[in-house]
Write an enzyme that holds these catalytic residues in place. Structure first.
Site, short mmCIF file in Angstrom:
data_model
loop_
_atom_site.label_atom_id
_atom_site.label_comp_id
_atom_site.label_asym_id
_atom_site.label_seq_id
_atom_site.Cartn_x
_atom_site.Cartn_y
_atom_site.Cartn_z
N ARG A 33 -13.50 1.40 5.54
CA ARG A 33 -12.93 2.27 6.57
C ARG A 33 -11.86 1.55 7.39
O ARG A 33 -10.87 2.16 7.81
CB ARG A 33 -14.05 2.81 7.46
CG ARG A 33 -14.92 3.86 6.73
CD ARG A 33 -16.26 4.00 7.40
NE ARG A 33 -17.06 5.11 6.87
CZ ARG A 33 -17.79 5.06 5.74
NH1 ARG A 33 -17.78 3.97 4.98
NH2 ARG A 33 -18.51 6.10 5.34
N GLY A 101 -17.85 4.06 -5.43
CA GLY A 101 -17.93 5.47 -5.05
C GLY A 101 -17.36 5.69 -3.66
O GLY A 101 -16.65 6.67 -3.41
N ARG A 129 -20.06 9.24 -12.24
CA ARG A 129 -20.65 9.72 -10.99
C ARG A 129 -20.00 11.03 -10.54
O ARG A 129 -18.81 11.27 -10.78
CB ARG A 129 -20.52 8.64 -9.91
CG ARG A 129 -21.31 7.41 -10.28
CD ARG A 129 -21.19 6.32 -9.26
NE ARG A 129 -21.78 6.69 -7.97
CZ ARG A 129 -21.73 5.93 -6.88
NH1 ARG A 129 -21.08 4.77 -6.92
NH2 ARG A 129 -22.30 6.32 -5.78
N GLN A 176 -20.26 9.69 2.46
CA GLN A 176 -18.99 9.68 1.73
C GLN A 176 -18.34 11.06 1.77
O GLN A 176 -17.13 11.18 1.98
CB GLN A 176 -19.21 9.22 0.29
CG GLN A 176 -19.63 7.77 0.20
CD GLN A 176 -19.98 7.35 -1.21
OE1 GLN A 176 -19.91 8.14 -2.15
NE2 GLN A 176 -20.37 6.09 -1.37
N ASP A 326 -29.32 2.72 0.49
CA ASP A 326 -28.95 1.62 -0.41
C ASP A 326 -30.05 0.57 -0.53
O ASP A 326 -29.92 -0.36 -1.33
CB ASP A 326 -27.66 0.96 0.08
CG ASP A 326 -26.46 1.89 -0.08
OD1 ASP A 326 -26.51 2.78 -0.95
OD2 ASP A 326 -25.48 1.73 0.67
N LYS A 353 -26.20 7.06 -7.75
CA LYS A 353 -25.56 5.84 -7.25
C LYS A 353 -24.88 5.11 -8.42
O LYS A 353 -24.65 5.69 -9.47
CB LYS A 353 -26.59 4.97 -6.54
CG LYS A 353 -27.18 5.65 -5.31
CD LYS A 353 -26.11 5.90 -4.28
CE LYS A 353 -26.65 6.66 -3.08
NZ LYS A 353 -25.61 7.05 -2.14
C1 S3P Z 1 -21.60 4.93 1.87
C2 S3P Z 1 -22.42 6.01 1.81
C3 S3P Z 1 -23.60 6.08 0.92
C4 S3P Z 1 -23.99 4.71 0.38
C5 S3P Z 1 -22.80 3.91 -0.06
C6 S3P Z 1 -21.85 3.70 1.10
C7 S3P Z 1 -20.44 4.97 2.78
O1 S3P Z 1 -23.28 6.91 -0.17
O2 S3P Z 1 -24.89 4.85 -0.68
O3 S3P Z 1 -23.19 2.63 -0.54
O4 S3P Z 1 -19.85 3.90 3.06
O5 S3P Z 1 -20.10 6.07 3.24
P1 S3P Z 1 -23.47 8.53 -0.11
O6 S3P Z 1 -22.52 9.07 0.84
O7 S3P Z 1 -23.21 8.99 -1.52
O8 S3P Z 1 -24.90 8.72 0.29
#
Ligand code: S3P
Length: 445
Positions: A33, A101, A129, A176, A326, A353
């Site tokens: 971010r 992701g 994914r 996310q 996580d 994941k």
């Molecule tokens: C994250 C959100 C999570 C997490 C990932 C980091 C983020 O994923 O598993 O490691 O930085 O916004 P999800 O939004 O798919 O739950």
């Protein structure tokens, strides 16, 4: 930090106590971010403590491809000269997000309301994914996504020419997805409103406020309602990235597992939206204390001291899942050594994941002599307690850093070595993991 993180097979062997200070790297979520918002601010953002794992480096490269100037000044110290909201340029080649992701979903959000076309690619794990969870809400802004069959990468995204603000309720608990919508909302005129029924990590909201966006969060009985005013001028910031509680979970868990251990992990984020693992450890009877609680870069942090503990199995409620999403792989390794079963409820999201983490942990634990049970949404590990985990197993890590690190930690306490097939993915989030653990006394060969 090792310049050449190890890849290929690796054995973890039971050892004597782990002792020392574990300086884990910067938080992965905050690092992504900081680069993205730095790229969207007008002027120079300085970042310290940035995680220099492959995932975050890929996001830095992507920000360069969209026109920002991203420079490494020293270890963990980076400068980003942003182009301003609405200032992204069309990249000349595909954006490779590697294994990440978070990287691909947040960046797709950030560019979806700019009049440009970009193609996103990733490794085999990322390319399997689900991406519709992000491209569907981005379509509401006016963006058009051309996905491979099944809604997966590669994706070519045509950003909206005349973006519309959006009101959106996230269908799955996902920071996310929430963040992708908020980042898209930045370049839409008017107000974008995101509702999430279950709270998820809030780094985007905190950081947007820090960069000067008009954003408010209402915490109600039906979840959080986040309201963002579009087209702000983001002001560059100095971002001090706290240490990653999800990375800290590995040395913390290893200390809990290996008799006689005592480890201190300084400066770990205690953001409540990330704290579920530590709450669960306390319920399991872990000897864990927090000191020097303070604020760093808008995030609460503390020094964590952890000592070897005999753990008991617990039931982890589904309401806690988002705040420790996580950490389930390493919790499953701890649960394997605890007395009695640990039942993890509401964990369906683990199947989406870097790997299907329920399946990856279940098969690996079974190979190590541990009984497990799974449904689509629940994972139960029958702890071996005083009987101990037999080990003597080879585990598939499936391009998943957290599966690799979880089994290496478990191997430190198993009766016979555990070998993982590939340590390479560890470099995506925690390139210094092997050196750091060896420094505490671990044997990985
Ligand atoms: C994250 C959100 C999570 C997490 C990932 C980091 C983020 O994923 O598993 O490691 O930085 O916004 P999800 O939004 O798919 O739950």
């Amino acid at each position: 930090m090792s310049a050449h993180p190890q890849s290929g097979a690796l054995h973890a062997v039971a050892i004597g106590p782990l002792r020392g200070v574990a300086e884990v790297p910067g938080d992965k979520s905050v690092s992504h971010r900081a680069l993205i918002l730095g790229a969207l601010a007008v002027g120079e953002t300085r970042i310290t403590g940035l995680l220099e794992g492959e995932d975050v480096i890929d996001t830095g490269k992507a920000m360069r491809a969209f026109g920002a100037e991203v420079t490494r000044l020293g270890p963990g110290e980076w400068s980003v000269h942003g182009v301003g909201v609405g200032g992204f340029l069309e990249p000349s080649k595909a954006i490779d997000c590697g294994n990440s992701g978070t990287g691909v979903r947040l960046i797709m959000g950030a560019v979806a309301t700019s009049p440009l076309t970009a193609t996103f690619i990733g490794d085999a794990s990322l390319s399997s994914r689900p991406m519709r969870r992000v491209t569907d809400p981005l379509a509401l802004f006016g963006a058009v996504a051309h996905c491979r069959k099944g809604g997966v990468l590669p994706i070519t995204l045509e950003g909206a020419e005349n973006p519309q603000p959006v009101r959106y309720t996230t269908p799955v608990p996902s920071a996310q997805v929430k963040s992708a919508v908020l980042l898209a909302g930045l370049n839409a005129p008017g107000t974008t409103i995101v509702t999430e029924k279950e709270p998820t990590r809030d780094h985007t909201e905190r950081m947007l406020a820090g960069f000067g966006a008009e954003i408010s969060v209402e915490h109600g009985p039906d979840g959080n309602v986040i309201t963002l005013k579009g087209q702000p001028e983001l002001k560059p910031q100095t971002v001090e990235v706290p240490r990653d509680p999800s990375s800290a979970a590995f040395p913390v868990a290893a200390a809990l597992l290996v008799e006689g251990s005592e480890v201190v992990v300084p400066g770990v984020s205690r953001n409540p939206t990330r704290a579920g693992f530590y709450t669960t450890l306390e319920e399991m009877g872990a000897d864990i204390t927090y000191s020097n609680v303070r604020d760093e870069g808008g995030e609460p942090v503390a020094d964590v001291t952890v000592r070897y503990s005999r753990l008991r199995g617990v039931e982890v409620p589904s309401e806690r899942a988002a705040s420790m999403i996580d950490e389930y792989p390493i919790l499953s390794a701890l649960a394997a050594c605890a007395e009695g079963p640990t039942i993890m409820r509401g964990v369906r999201e683990l199947r989406f994941k870097e790997s299907d983490r329920i399946d990856a942990m279940a098969r690996g634990l079974e190979a190590c002599g541990v009984n497990v049970e799974e449904t689509e949404d629940t994972f139960t590990v029958y702890g071996r307690g005083a009987g101990g985990v037999s080990g003597d197993a080879r585990v598939e890590t499936r391009l998943d850093h957290r599966i690799a690190m979880s089994f290496l930690c478990l191997g430190l306490a198993a009766r016979a070595p555990i070998v993982i097939d590939d340590a390479g993915p560890i470099a995506t989030s925690f390139p210094s993991f092997l050196n750091l653990m060896r420094g505490l006394g671990a044997t990985f060969a």
